[in-house]
Design an enzyme around this catalytic site. Structure first.
Site, mmCIF file in Angstrom:
data_model
loop_
_atom_site.group_PDB
_atom_site.id
_atom_site.type_symbol
_atom_site.label_atom_id
_atom_site.label_comp_id
_atom_site.label_asym_id
_atom_site.label_seq_id
_atom_site.Cartn_x
_atom_site.Cartn_y
_atom_site.Cartn_z
ATOM 1 N N GLU A 40 39.564 28.340 -46.278
ATOM 2 C CA GLU A 40 39.222 26.917 -46.193
ATOM 3 C C GLU A 40 38.794 26.543 -44.779
ATOM 4 O O GLU A 40 37.844 25.769 -44.588
ATOM 5 C CB GLU A 40 40.412 26.059 -46.637
ATOM 6 C CG GLU A 40 40.818 26.254 -48.084
ATOM 7 C CD GLU A 40 39.710 25.914 -49.058
ATOM 8 O OE1 GLU A 40 38.909 24.998 -48.757
ATOM 9 O OE2 GLU A 40 39.622 26.572 -50.114
ATOM 10 N N ASP A 62 34.717 33.670 -47.336
ATOM 11 C CA ASP A 62 35.473 34.901 -47.591
ATOM 12 C C ASP A 62 35.296 35.883 -46.437
ATOM 13 O O ASP A 62 36.262 36.500 -45.961
ATOM 14 C CB ASP A 62 35.007 35.548 -48.896
ATOM 15 C CG ASP A 62 35.501 34.806 -50.125
ATOM 16 O OD1 ASP A 62 36.457 34.023 -49.997
ATOM 17 O OD2 ASP A 62 34.911 34.993 -51.208
#
Length: 398
Positions: A291, A372
């Site tokens: 995040e 990611d």
């Protein structure tokens, strides 16, 4: 004067055709996805990662959701077609004016007339969508072990949402109508400026005043997990001010984590279901790293700016058709109410909106891969992989 001849016929038949074509194309994509969900064999990339039993549960959930989507989508397109092309929209507008007159209020007052129309629309929307919401929540979600809501909580949430709409809706609607009536050649700029300020204000007020009406937010307790998250935020110079846990488990077992806030007043919220599913603290931190990757890579800024640009272009398009009498007559209106103009433009622009939405989805997918990779670069590759697998398997969203 109409922008070009035969506008009414073009709008009436052309737009109906576009709606049907869009629905057919989206249904075609849904059918392809449905066929993929029916494949019984575990995909090769998941062999050794997910058990066949968990994969079967994921398949069953996805198939149920797809079947529900087919029915809900068909009903929605039928209702939209009836409202737009069979006189329902002008009838509803006239009826809302009649109600005002019956109550001794002035139906010629566009603000009052619009609020009456919106009030009736809100009630109608709740009635027509209620069976689908109940079935989705208490049949599909419950069947697969996700629903944690009680019927009382479900209806209490609906009541709260309606009360919030009644409280904050009228001032916003009144302001928009006044801006359109007084905007002149700079209408698009004024509308965009107002909505920009409103969006910034709501981003600040929603998590503080509105979200706590539906969920309980408590500070993450002191301990190893909090220390690791604060250390990660500090290393990235993320201005973390508060760290909360929200009781998402009172409504669903799905998991999530998000951040919000402007400038140096950032907050991170963890769902309690995330903490329950990821027992390893490093896995939770890895999810937070993902995040924070969105923030560090300016994905949130890009998204906000993109939304503002699209909003301005939409208001510019609305300003172009605002005074088109032929367009309003195509939908059965002799007058040109502000709200009706916005509704008509929103539907007329559906083809463009779908193209833009497709593009934004591609960008969003790219952002997810980048986030990611960001988490991996921080050294959380193993933990992020394990955490995401747990969340996806538990949520049955493979």
């Amino acid at each position: 004067m109409a922008p070009f001849p035969y506008l009414e016929a073009v709008i009436e038949y052309g737009f109906a055709g576009v709606m049907i074509l869009v629905y057919i194309f989206e249904t075609y994509l849904d059918v392809r996805q449905y066929a993929a969900h029916k494949l019984p064999n575990l995909p090769k990339p998941l062999i050794g990662v997910v058990t066949q039993e968990k994969f079967e549960k994921s398949r069953a959930y996805s198939l149920d959701k797809s079947r529900f989507h087919f029915v809900h989508g068909a009903v929605t397109i039928l209702m939209d077609t009836a409202i737009l092309f069979y006189g329902v929209l002008p009838w509803f507008w006239k009826t809302s004016g009649f109600v005002l007159g019956y109550l001794g209020l002035n139906p010629e007052n566009e603000i009052l007339h619009t609020l009456s129309f919106l009030g009736g629309s809100m009630i109608w929307s709740q009635i027509t969508d209620l069976p689908f919401s109940l079935y989705s929540t208490f049949v599909i979600e419950a069947r697969h072990g996700f629903n944690k809501q009680t019927v009382w909580t479900f209806f209490k949430d609906i009541f709260k949402s309606m009360c919030i709409s009644i409280l904050i809706g009228p001032p916003i609607v009144a302001a928009i109508i006044i801006i359109v009536q007084k905007g002149g050649p700079y209408l698009a700029i004024y509308l965009w400026g107002f909505m920009f300020l409103l969006s910034v204000l709501m981003l600040q007020l929603y998590p503080i005043l509105i979200a706590p009406l539906f969920n309980k937010f408590t500070p993450l307790p002191e301990g190893e997990l909090r220390e690791k998250i604060e250390k990660l935020a500090s290393s990235l110079k993320f201005p973390l001010k508060k760290l909360f846990v929200v009781d998402g488990s009172t409504r669903s077992s799905h998991s999530n984590a998000y951040m919000y806030g402007f400038f140096n007043n950032k907050r991170i919220v963890l769902y309690d279901t995330l903490l329950q599913q990821c027992k390893n603290n490093d896995e939770v931190v890895a999810v937070i790293a993902h995040e924070l990757g969105h923030w560090k890579l300016n994905h949130t800024v890009f998204s906000f700016v993109a939304i503002q640009i699209l909003s301005f272009l939409q208001f510019g398009g609305y300003a172009l058709i605002r005074n088109s009498q032929s367009l309003f007559k195509s939908f059965g209106f002799d007058t040109q109410p502000v709200l009706i103009g916005l509704i008509i433009f929103q539907h007329v622009a559906i083809p463009v909106q779908h193209v833009i939405s497709f593009g934004l989805n591609l960008v969003s997918r790219k952002f997810e891969f980048q986030a990611d990779a960001f988490g991996k670069k921080l050294g959380y590759a193993k933990e992020l992989r394990a955490g995401l697998i747990k969340l996806q398997v538990t949520d049955c969203r493979l």
